[in-house]
Design an enzyme around this catalytic site. Structure first.
Site, mmCIF file in Angstrom:
data_model
loop_
_atom_site.group_PDB
_atom_site.id
_atom_site.type_symbol
_atom_site.label_atom_id
_atom_site.label_comp_id
_atom_site.label_asym_id
_atom_site.label_seq_id
_atom_site.Cartn_x
_atom_site.Cartn_y
_atom_site.Cartn_z
ATOM 1 N N GLU A 84 41.016 40.945 47.828
ATOM 2 C CA GLU A 84 41.701 39.850 47.452
ATOM 3 C C GLU A 84 42.404 39.289 48.656
ATOM 4 O O GLU A 84 42.965 39.731 49.530
ATOM 5 C CB GLU A 84 43.056 40.464 46.570
ATOM 6 C CG GLU A 84 42.484 41.035 45.278
ATOM 7 C CD GLU A 84 42.039 39.789 44.573
ATOM 8 O OE1 GLU A 84 42.037 38.581 44.647
ATOM 9 O OE2 GLU A 84 41.314 40.115 43.138
ATOM 10 N N ARG A 94 49.357 37.874 30.161
ATOM 11 C CA ARG A 94 48.688 37.501 28.980
ATOM 12 C C ARG A 94 48.966 38.573 27.782
ATOM 13 O O ARG A 94 48.808 38.433 26.723
ATOM 14 C CB ARG A 94 46.997 37.281 29.319
ATOM 15 C CG ARG A 94 46.358 36.882 27.983
ATOM 16 C CD ARG A 94 44.883 36.655 28.715
ATOM 17 N NE ARG A 94 44.302 38.177 28.935
ATOM 18 C CZ ARG A 94 43.778 38.882 28.658
ATOM 19 N NH1 ARG A 94 43.841 39.018 27.046
ATOM 20 N NH2 ARG A 94 43.447 40.057 29.100
ATOM 21 N N CYS A 147 48.700 43.622 39.192
ATOM 22 C CA CYS A 147 47.980 43.770 40.208
ATOM 23 C C CYS A 147 48.834 42.779 41.120
ATOM 24 O O CYS A 147 49.098 43.060 42.266
ATOM 25 C CB CYS A 147 46.568 43.677 40.116
ATOM 26 S SG CYS A 147 46.018 45.034 39.332
ATOM 27 N N HIS A 170 40.478 44.640 44.031
ATOM 28 C CA HIS A 170 40.126 44.742 42.663
ATOM 29 C C HIS A 170 38.955 45.541 42.561
ATOM 30 O O HIS A 170 38.029 45.006 43.171
ATOM 31 C CB HIS A 170 40.297 43.458 41.833
ATOM 32 C CG HIS A 170 41.562 42.957 41.419
ATOM 33 N ND1 HIS A 170 42.449 41.955 41.345
ATOM 34 C CD2 HIS A 170 42.091 43.677 40.235
ATOM 35 C CE1 HIS A 170 43.405 42.036 40.755
ATOM 36 N NE2 HIS A 170 43.322 43.077 39.830
HETATM 37 N N1 PCA Z 1 44.725 46.027 36.772
HETATM 38 C C1 PCA Z 1 45.821 45.124 36.360
HETATM 39 C C2 PCA Z 1 47.013 45.796 36.345
HETATM 40 C C3 PCA Z 1 46.657 47.603 36.506
HETATM 41 C C4 PCA Z 1 45.028 47.342 36.972
HETATM 42 O O1 PCA Z 1 44.540 48.268 37.319
HETATM 43 C C5 PCA Z 1 45.706 43.897 36.947
HETATM 44 O O2 PCA Z 1 44.688 43.340 37.511
HETATM 45 O O3 PCA Z 1 46.718 43.204 36.882
#
Ligand code: PCA
Length: 218
Positions: A84, A94, A147, A170
């Site tokens: 990211e 959402r 996140c 991610h």
């Molecule tokens: N993914 C979510 C929140 C927790 C996770 O593992 C996100 O991408 O916001």
């Protein structure tokens, strides 16, 4: 504390959105206690909730006094490790979080800057992951859910800790999760863990990022 190895704080998240596992925590757990370039990896699981996630992260930072913090979250539907680039100052959920909260168009930090860039050398990390045969990309958005909230809150908190760097990755569904989401891409948790280890190694050894095109038209 000062005679101990410096710490890298690596966080994952609790399952959310009806899932029974979260591969971010599964992968992060595999690296707990391991060494990377003279640093000891401390792993923590954050609640998937707007309120308590940042409290837990700030507490973990106070407890471990890390040299570097990498937070990791599940991004179901993505096919690669997503490095990211930027965290934005907005919560827009959402789906409700694990505490039932569903903020809509609220700032993560009232009066905070619109966004923070990752401190980590995402291009060098990208190159190293690809060289190791692990699919990776630079992502231009971490979304507007928990996140991004944690990524923004991390970067905001680290303003008070000069020299401590932070970032966010991610990851795709695990194969077990993807089996329940027809056609969704996945990566084995072991591959993700290996990718995170490589990402940390590069982050700890790279000050000036590489100049490598990894942008997007949309
Ligand atoms: N993914 C979510 C929140 C927790 C996770 O593992 C996100 O991408 O916001």
């Amino acid at each position: 504390m000062s005679t101990r190895k410096p710490v890298v704080l690596l966080t994952g998240f609790a399952p959310f959105g009806g899932e029974t596992s979260n591969p971010s925590w599964e992968a992060v757990q595999r690296l707990a206690g391991k060494s990377v370039l003279g640093h000891r990896i401390v792993a923590r699981c954050l609640p998937t909730a707007f309120g308590s996630s940042l409290q837990a992260l700030r507490q973990a930072i106070r407890d471990t006094e890390p040299a570097l913090v990498l937070c990791v979250g599940q991004a179901g539907g993505r096919a690669q490790l997503s490095l990211e680039r930027i965290a934005i100052n907005i919560d827009d959920a959402r789906i409700p979080d694990n505490d039932g909260a569903r903020p809509i168009d609220e700032p993560v930090v009232a009066g905070g800057p619109a966004a923070y860039f990752s401190d980590l050398p995402i291009k060098a990390m990208l190159a190293a992951l690809r060289e190791a045969g692990i699919p990776a990309e630079v992502s231009q958005t971490a979304g507007t859910y928990v996140c991004n909230h944690v990524f923004y809150g991390l970067m905001h908190a680290l303003r008070r800790s000069p020299g401590v760097r932070g970032g966010f990755v991610h990851i795709p569904y695990s194969p077990a999760q993807a089996a329940l989401h027809a056609g969704a891409p996945s990566l084995p948790v072991e591959t993700v863990a290996e990718g995170l280890r490589i990402a940390l190694r590069v982050a700890l050894s790279t000050r000036d990022d590489r100049r490598l095109a990894a942008g997007a038209e949309h």
